[in-house]
Motif scaffolding. Structure first.
Motif, PDB file in Angstrom:
ATOM      1  N   MET A 288     -15.989  30.563  18.681  1.00  0.00           N
ATOM      2  CA  MET A 288     -15.509  31.441  17.967  1.00  0.00           C
ATOM      3  C   MET A 288     -15.625  32.899  18.737  1.00  0.00           C
ATOM      4  O   MET A 288     -16.632  33.053  19.173  1.00  0.00           O
ATOM      5  CB  MET A 288     -15.929  31.556  16.574  1.00  0.00           C
ATOM      6  CG  MET A 288     -15.174  32.473  15.616  1.00  0.00           C
ATOM      7  SD  MET A 288     -13.611  31.921  14.788  1.00  0.00           S
ATOM      8  CE  MET A 288     -14.212  30.892  13.546  1.00  0.00           C
ATOM      9  N   ALA A 289     -14.516  33.524  18.758  1.00  0.00           N
ATOM     10  CA  ALA A 289     -14.606  35.080  19.174  1.00  0.00           C
ATOM     11  C   ALA A 289     -14.275  35.833  17.814  1.00  0.00           C
ATOM     12  O   ALA A 289     -13.429  35.704  17.222  1.00  0.00           O
ATOM     13  CB  ALA A 289     -13.352  35.025  20.196  1.00  0.00           C
ATOM     14  N   LEU A 323     -10.637  31.064  16.752  1.00  0.00           N
ATOM     15  CA  LEU A 323     -11.431  30.011  16.912  1.00  0.00           C
ATOM     16  C   LEU A 323     -10.645  29.305  18.192  1.00  0.00           C
ATOM     17  O   LEU A 323      -9.471  29.276  18.202  1.00  0.00           O
ATOM     18  CB  LEU A 323     -11.072  28.925  15.670  1.00  0.00           C
ATOM     19  CG  LEU A 323     -11.778  27.621  15.681  1.00  0.00           C
ATOM     20  CD1 LEU A 323     -13.243  27.598  15.955  1.00  0.00           C
ATOM     21  CD2 LEU A 323     -11.409  26.787  14.484  1.00  0.00           C
ATOM     22  N   HIS A 324     -11.370  28.605  19.058  1.00  0.00           N
ATOM     23  CA  HIS A 324     -11.046  28.130  20.207  1.00  0.00           C
ATOM     24  C   HIS A 324     -11.405  26.669  20.738  1.00  0.00           C
ATOM     25  O   HIS A 324     -12.700  26.792  20.706  1.00  0.00           O
ATOM     26  CB  HIS A 324     -11.027  29.187  21.563  1.00  0.00           C
ATOM     27  CG  HIS A 324     -10.208  28.889  22.659  1.00  0.00           C
ATOM     28  ND1 HIS A 324     -10.332  28.150  23.558  1.00  0.00           N
ATOM     29  CD2 HIS A 324      -8.979  29.667  22.851  1.00  0.00           C
ATOM     30  CE1 HIS A 324      -9.209  28.190  24.468  1.00  0.00           C
ATOM     31  NE2 HIS A 324      -8.691  29.065  23.913  1.00  0.00           N
ATOM     32  N   THR A 325     -10.927  25.682  20.884  1.00  0.00           N
ATOM     33  CA  THR A 325     -11.328  24.331  21.196  1.00  0.00           C
ATOM     34  C   THR A 325     -10.458  23.787  22.554  1.00  0.00           C
ATOM     35  O   THR A 325      -9.062  24.004  22.528  1.00  0.00           O
ATOM     36  CB  THR A 325     -11.192  23.353  20.255  1.00  0.00           C
ATOM     37  OG1 THR A 325     -12.183  24.185  19.040  1.00  0.00           O
ATOM     38  CG2 THR A 325     -11.766  22.101  20.638  1.00  0.00           C
ATOM     39  N   SER A 326     -11.160  23.392  23.376  1.00  0.00           N
ATOM     40  CA  SER A 326     -10.509  22.565  24.561  1.00  0.00           C
ATOM     41  C   SER A 326     -11.314  21.486  25.170  1.00  0.00           C
ATOM     42  O   SER A 326     -12.463  21.515  24.986  1.00  0.00           O
ATOM     43  CB  SER A 326     -10.103  23.763  25.648  1.00  0.00           C
ATOM     44  OG  SER A 326     -11.501  24.301  25.929  1.00  0.00           O
ATOM     45  N   ALA A 327     -10.714  20.588  25.866  1.00  0.00           N
ATOM     46  CA  ALA A 327     -11.154  19.495  26.435  1.00  0.00           C
ATOM     47  C   ALA A 327     -10.692  19.240  27.707  1.00  0.00           C
ATOM     48  O   ALA A 327      -9.643  19.549  28.107  1.00  0.00           O
ATOM     49  CB  ALA A 327     -11.153  18.663  25.474  1.00  0.00           C
ATOM     50  N   VAL A 328     -11.482  18.426  28.767  1.00  0.00           N
ATOM     51  CA  VAL A 328     -10.840  18.010  29.857  1.00  0.00           C
ATOM     52  C   VAL A 328     -11.540  16.536  30.213  1.00  0.00           C
ATOM     53  O   VAL A 328     -12.723  16.233  29.869  1.00  0.00           O
ATOM     54  CB  VAL A 328     -11.218  19.031  31.116  1.00  0.00           C
ATOM     55  CG1 VAL A 328     -12.844  19.141  31.324  1.00  0.00           C
ATOM     56  CG2 VAL A 328     -10.380  18.469  32.280  1.00  0.00           C
ATOM     57  N   GLN A 346      -6.723  29.222  17.299  1.00  0.00           N
ATOM     58  CA  GLN A 346      -6.140  29.711  15.943  1.00  0.00           C
ATOM     59  C   GLN A 346      -6.590  31.088  15.769  1.00  0.00           C
ATOM     60  O   GLN A 346      -7.712  31.378  15.789  1.00  0.00           O
ATOM     61  CB  GLN A 346      -6.637  28.777  14.910  1.00  0.00           C
ATOM     62  CG  GLN A 346      -6.103  29.130  13.554  1.00  0.00           C
ATOM     63  CD  GLN A 346      -7.114  28.388  12.353  1.00  0.00           C
ATOM     64  OE1 GLN A 346      -8.042  28.483  12.062  1.00  0.00           O
ATOM     65  NE2 GLN A 346      -6.141  27.444  11.801  1.00  0.00           N
ATOM     66  N   SER A 347      -5.646  32.036  15.474  1.00  0.00           N
ATOM     67  CA  SER A 347      -6.061  33.415  15.065  1.00  0.00           C
ATOM     68  C   SER A 347      -6.276  33.466  13.646  1.00  0.00           C
ATOM     69  O   SER A 347      -5.709  32.912  13.014  1.00  0.00           O
ATOM     70  CB  SER A 347      -4.863  34.097  15.473  1.00  0.00           C
ATOM     71  OG  SER A 347      -3.434  33.820  14.843  1.00  0.00           O
ATOM     72  N   ASP A 370      -1.642  28.986  14.973  1.00  0.00           N
ATOM     73  CA  ASP A 370      -1.817  27.966  15.721  1.00  0.00           C
ATOM     74  C   ASP A 370      -1.096  27.992  17.049  1.00  0.00           C
ATOM     75  O   ASP A 370      -0.074  28.159  17.065  1.00  0.00           O
ATOM     76  CB  ASP A 370      -2.052  26.719  15.040  1.00  0.00           C
ATOM     77  CG  ASP A 370      -2.817  26.636  13.818  1.00  0.00           C
ATOM     78  OD1 ASP A 370      -4.124  26.829  14.071  1.00  0.00           O
ATOM     79  OD2 ASP A 370      -2.310  26.365  12.569  1.00  0.00           O
ATOM     80  N   GLY A 371      -2.162  27.691  18.250  1.00  0.00           N
ATOM     81  CA  GLY A 371      -1.303  27.741  19.614  1.00  0.00           C
ATOM     82  C   GLY A 371      -1.903  26.500  20.372  1.00  0.00           C
ATOM     83  O   GLY A 371      -3.302  26.057  20.026  1.00  0.00           O
TER      84      GLY A 371
END
Length: 499
Positions: A288-289, A323-328, A346-347, A370-371
């Motif tokens: 979270m930022a 809120l930011h989530t990412s995966a690789v 998500q802003s 949401d992006g």
């Protein structure tokens, strides 16, 4: 031994008179006197030799003491490991704006030098650091005010953007306390290794992981982490590690309660290496930022003032959270490298709003938006010829936010793009002879990037992501004096040496 020789000599001298009397002859006395003289001479030589030997022993002892002291210094110096890299880079950039402008730089040349340091303070405490000089050839700034799609230099990109001089900045500086309480747990604090994360190493030609977070989080910041590692126990799963991370993206400074106030901007979240086995790697991060600011604190105070006024954003303020989530997931089969990754943002704006439309009668946009982004890549290694061939594609949606001001794409972050980016590249490992350093790599990298923007404001959470194919949105952009880039092409060529 010296006392024994002296006693024998004295006994001989006392016996001489008796021997002379017994012999009764002058010739015999003369012969004895010669022998006594010779014996005395040899005795003096022996005394001198013994004295010289004693001096040599004392000198050798002093030298040994000095060598002991030096060896301790050598051991201290041997704790420091220094290694680094140099990159010369050429970039050609051409872009077309929505309303017909053509923006071009036919030759941007840059130097980048990085020096790494590792040193142990104790068995389980280690410092790691990296200093960077990054400069444009023949210019006091990499960018001009004429249509450059780039923020000025601030804390989140200071070592990642060509700057106005040859100054050296601290890019990374942190201390790790490992093996806490005898278990695989660690604590780390300082300027974090948060740039060029996976899978960025694939196209950068180094193949070793360069940072903790994934490439969608490409932001140098100061902070800390607490982690724990374990082995899954299954051969195919390999190892795993989990970290809690915290950092500061903006320091608000000393404030009072008279005028307007702002809060510090912070990051906090979890970073999980799900599995690591050889080239197979699966990773997920979620953070979270908090208290996002509308624009950062730039290095130049004049730019700080002008940016707020000219951009229409006015006084610096907090806007809410993201809120930011990412995966690789990445792997290698024979000479074929591949990865698949994605991100979701998500802003969560407060009353000040995010993605605001100044023409909206409803006021600031306080809705959660949401992006998402998709990022794919392949690379084939032709080891016999020292060649690597790669291709990548990424797409970002209308409200996609990448936290990537520290990108390495010179002008605009490709992973922040709201639209499509295509990239082709090749890497040639140069035949430069036997490696002297274990860190040694020398190669040339040639690449091409094509940007296609679908929405305005990639990487920006302030203004609405106006649709570049919608006439009503284009009219709004014109009224605000905006002429955004619609498509861009970039060619880059690097010469890189790691040592």
């Amino acid at each position: 031994m010296r006392k024994t020789i002296s006693a024998l000599a004295l006994a001989g001298l006392l016996a001489l008179p008796a021997m002379g009397v017994a012999g009764g002859g002058g010739a015999a006395n003369a012969d004895l006197e010669k022998k006594i003289e010779e014996l005395s001479r040899q005795l003096e030589e022996l005394k001198a030799a013994m004295a010289a030997q004693a001096e040599n022993v004392e000198s050798l002892s002093d030298n040994l003491d000095e060598m002991d002291a030096r060896s301790e210094e050598w051991d201290l110096a041997a704790r420091f490991k220094l290694y680094g890299d140099y990159r010369a880079r050429y970039d050609y950039y051409n872009a077309d704006s929505v309303f017909g402008r053509s923006i071009e730089n036919d030759s941007l040349l840059t130097n980048r030098f990085r020096l790494n340091m590792r040193v142990k303070a104790t068995e389980n405490v280690e410092f790691k650091g990296r200093m960077v000089m990054y400069k444009t050839w023949g210019n006091q700034s990499a960018f001009t005010s004429e249509g450059d799609p780039m923020y000025p230099v601030f804390d989140g990109n200071v070592t990642r953007t060509p700057i106005h001089d040859s100054a050296v900045y601290m890019d990374r500086a942190f201390v790790n306390w490992n093996n806490i309480a005898g278990i695989p747990m660690w604590f780390s604090i300082g300027r974090r290794p948060t740039t060029d994360g996976p899978p960025g190493q694939i196209r950068m030609g180094v193949d070793d992981r360069l940072a903790t977070p994934m490439a969608f989080m490409d932001w140098p910041f100061d902070g800390l982490s607490l982690g724990y590692a374990w082995n899954w126990g299954a051969e195919a799963m390999g190892t795993s590690r989990m970290r809690f991370c915290y950092g500061r993206g903006f320091e608000a400074g000393l404030l009072d309660d008279v005028g307007s106030t702002i809060d510090d901007m912070d990051f906090a979240g979890l970073s999980w290496d799900i599995m690591k086995k050889g080239d197979r790697f699966a990773y997920i991060q979620s953070f979270m930022a908090f208290n996002l600011i509308n624009y950062p604190n730039f290095q130049d105070p004049i730019v700080n003032s002008a940016f707020g006024e000219m951009s229409g954003m006015g006084e610096r303020m907090n806007l809410g959270n993201v809120l930011h989530t990412s995966a690789v997931y990445m792997d290698k089969i024979a000479g074929f490298n591949y990865f698949i990754s994605g991100g979701w943002s998500q802003s969560q704006p407060d009353a000040s709003g995010m993605f605001n439309d100044p023409f909206s009668m409803a006021g600031p946009n306080t809705s959660d938006e949401d992006g998402y982004s998709i990022y794919l890549g392949i690379r084939y290694d032709l080891d016999e010829a020292g060649l690597k061939f790669g291709a990548e594609w990424n797409y970002g949606s209308e409200y996609w936010l990448a936290m990537s001001p520290g990108h390495d794409d010179i002008y605009q972050s490709k992973l922040a793009t709201r639209g499509n980016v295509f990239e082709l590249y090749t890497i040639w490992d140069l035949p430069t002879g036997e490696a002297i350093s274990k860190y040694a790599q020398t190669f040339i990298r040639l690449g091409y990037q094509h940007y296609e923007y679908d929405y305005f404001g990639s990487g920006n959470w302030n203004l609405a992501p106006y649709d570049l194919s919608d006439s009503a949105d284009l009219a709004k952009l014109q009224m605000m004096g905006q002429d955004p880039v619609e498509s861009a092409d970039q060619v880059y060529l690097t010469f890189e040496a790691f040592f």
